[in-house]
Design an enzyme around this catalytic site. Structure first.
Site, PDB file in Angstrom:
ATOM      1  N   PRO A  45     -73.067  11.230  38.355  1.00  0.00           N
ATOM      2  CA  PRO A  45     -73.529  10.677  37.081  1.00  0.00           C
ATOM      3  C   PRO A  45     -74.418   9.454  37.292  1.00  0.00           C
ATOM      4  CG  PRO A  45     -71.234  11.292  36.920  1.00  0.00           C
ATOM      5  CD  PRO A  45     -71.619  11.485  38.354  1.00  0.00           C
ATOM      6  N   GLU A  46     -74.002   8.551  38.188  1.00  0.00           N
ATOM      7  CA  GLU A  46     -74.862   7.470  38.667  1.00  0.00           C
ATOM      8  C   GLU A  46     -74.587   7.240  40.140  1.00  0.00           C
ATOM      9  OE1 GLU A  46     -75.591   6.943  34.516  1.00  0.00           O
ATOM     10  OE2 GLU A  46     -73.631   6.744  35.423  1.00  0.00           O
ATOM     11  N   THR A  47     -75.639   6.867  40.852  1.00  0.00           N
ATOM     12  CA  THR A  47     -75.508   6.419  42.234  1.00  0.00           C
ATOM     13  C   THR A  47     -75.913   4.954  42.280  1.00  0.00           C
ATOM     14  OG1 THR A  47     -75.956   8.615  43.152  1.00  0.00           O
ATOM     15  CG2 THR A  47     -76.272   6.733  44.613  1.00  0.00           C
TER      16      THR A  47
END
Length: 265
Positions: A45-47
């Site tokens: 979803p986010e890095t």
């Protein structure tokens, strides 16, 4: 080049719950294009990417699979968890992140909690548009616009049972994503929510720290409390503890490392 990589479940209540965050530890910044390509391939979803700064602080950036994000609560929590866990920051000490939206402060709390100090996000009352109603498949009682579009419902069952049309919601361009929220009858929580952000490559986020920076002030005013517990009613589910402190909100949650290794570029 070998980059230490971690996948961390953030705001989790049990194994395989919470929101996965990718965390990459860098020695120096790569180009934005390289960072985006890494995030796209990791497809979390986010890095989150962090590098140490000379003054003991850490610089932080966040990327979804499609775009760079200007603020990500669960990605920050995941990065803090890794830095504490790997001994790069001493447990019990305050951790400072330098970001594009200013300084973010993290501390370790009680019972494995990590406490993240964030700015509250202001919002204004907005109109209910046909595209929003059609995309959600339900008519909200109120709509507020800030970084995200927050739709308030009177029934928690409505929030939990929504089956959005993500193609339509991706056409809403004046915000990052759509928050849906309601008060809850669950005794351990004050409100429930879900978050849809198809325009940035996330149909439904599992647990979203930054949306609570907008929801916490709203619900605090409604129910007259400065300490609130939110439940994000996604497939994995997650718990976000909120404490209002003026124009700041402290978000607290538990993080667990699911995977660690190195990526090669």
């Amino acid at each position: 080049m070998k980059i230490p990589y971690f996948c961390v479940n953030t705001f989790c209540k049990a194994s395989f719950s919470g929101n996965p965050a990718g965390v990459c530890l860098l020695e120096e910044w790569l180009s934005t294009d390289e960072l985006q390509k890494i995030a796209s391939q990791l497809n979390q979803p986010e890095t989150t990417f962090v590098i140490p700064l000379a003054n003991g602080k850490w610089s932080i950036r966040w990327f979804s699979p499609l775009v760079e994000i200007d603020l990500c609560g669960h990605g920050t929590m995941g990065a803090a968890h890794v830095l504490y866990q790997e001994g790069l920051v001493k447990k019990g000490s305050t951790l400072f992140f330098a970001s594009s939206v200013g300084e973010l402060v993290v501390n370790t709390g009680q019972n494995k909690l990590i406490d993240l100090d964030m700015p509250t996000i202001s919002s204004r009352k907005s109109s209910i548009t046909p595209l929003l109603v059609e995309g959600l498949g339900a008519y909200p009682d109120e709509v507020y616009l800030g970084k995200d579009c927050m739709c308030v419902f009177s029934e928690e069952e409505t929030v939990e049972e929504l089956k959005p049309d993500f193609r339509l919601l991706s056409g809403i361009q004046n915000c990052r994503g759509i928050i849906v929220t309601a008060l809850t009858s669950r005794p351990e929580f004050h409100f429930v929510s879900r978050f849809f952000a198809p325009a940035i490559g996330i149909e439904e986020d599992q647990v979203t720290g930054s949306t609570h920076c907008m929801m916490a002030p709203y619900w605090a005013k409604k129910i007259g409390k400065t300490r609130l517990n939110g439940w994000q009613a996604s497939a994995r589910g997650g718990e976000v503890k909120c404490r209002l402190k003026g124009d700041r909100v402290e978000l607290s949650g538990i993080c667990e490392t699911f995977l660690k290794g190195k990526i090669s570029i």
